[in-house]
Enzyme design. Structure first.
Site: not given
Ligand code: PXL
Length: 264
Positions: A207, A173, A209
């Site tokens: 978030g 990405k 991703g």
């Molecule tokens: O965006 C990556 C990510 C994935 N999962 C959790 C996260 C984060 C970023 O803070 O807290 C649980």
């Protein structure tokens, strides 16, 4: 209705992790179920800690779900420990899950390390080979390959290096590349497809991703090919950022239900 499983961390501010995944899965009109790998302590301004769940706890969440539901696709996010990763890889293989989207989450938007080096190795060794697609951002692709992604040809070399680790496809990405375009690169056995798109300048990208990989899992479950799914998922993220509700004082969440967006 397709049932999509997310195996990821829990962000109580609901911008990332399983809560964001469930909202995305709902936006795509699928039914989401979740297994939590880590309870993170965070808000939009940062990550302040994480309580990783044991292998027994994660397996204990997964088994009843697989016993009860026909799972059409799995998306994995934050997987902080090697033994959990190995158990997840075993279960998704033995359950013959058709579509497995692996988001190799390494670091939060705010710079907190979400997994350590040993877990990253386990992810590469055990989960990449069973993945339908691995979806690193630029920083994650650099960490996985050791290649600096400053040029298009470096991006292609990194994608080839990741494909050689066993997944059926790799989506690098380009949203964290800077500039006014976000170009994503998809590589599978039949070659490279580039998806050029507008890069929306915004701090409300917490978030993205998680949402993208969840959207892909839904679209694959609905029967689309990856080549068809990527531009739809990308459009969902762009609309989500553009219509972000402006919550919190840091990296705010997307709008997971952008009214302008119609998946198909
Ligand atoms: O965006 C990556 C990510 C994935 N999962 C959790 C996260 C984060 C970023 O803070 O807290 C649980």
């Amino acid at each position: 209705m397709n049932v999509i499983m997310t195996i990821a961390g829990l962000d109580p501010s609901a911008g990332a992790g399983v809560l964001a995944d469930i909202k995305t899965i709902s936006a795509f009109r699928c039914y989401g179920v979740a297994a939590v790998t880590s309870l993170t302590l965070q808000n939009t301004r940062g990550v302040f800690g994480a309580h990783h769940q044991s292998k027994e706890c994660v397996v204990g969440q997964l088994k009843p779900l697989f016993d009860d539901f026909e799972i059409s696709a799995v998306k994995t996010g934050m997987l902080p420990a090697g033994d959990v990763i190995e158990a997840v890889a075993d279960i998704v293989s033995s359950e013959n899950v058709r579509h497995i989207v692996v988001d190799p989450v390494v670091r939060s938007t705010s710079g907190y390390d979400l997994i350590d080096e040993a877990a990253l190795e386990a992810l590469i060794e055990t989960l990449f080979p069973v993945a339908t697609v691995v979806t690193p951002n630029r920083a994650e692709a650099e960490r996985i390959t050791g290649i600096r992604l400053e040029t298009r040809s470096a991006m292609e070399r990194a994608a080839e290096a990741i494909l050689a680790l066993g997944p059926q496809a790799v989506l690098i990405k380009g949203g964290d590349t800077g500039g006014d375009r976000a170009t994503d690169l998809l590589l599978d056995a039949s070659g490279i497809t580039l998806y050029d798109g507008e890069r929306v300048a915004s701090t409300d990208t917490h978030g993205t991703g998680c949402a993208l990989s969840s959207a892909l899992a839904c679209l694959l479950a609905e029967g689309l090919s990856l080549r068809e799914a990527v531009p739809i998922a990308k459009r969902y993220i762009v609309e989500g950022i553009r219509r972000a509700p402006g919550l919190g004082r840091g990296h705010g969440p997307l709008n997971h239900f952008p009214s302008e967006f119609k998946a198909v």
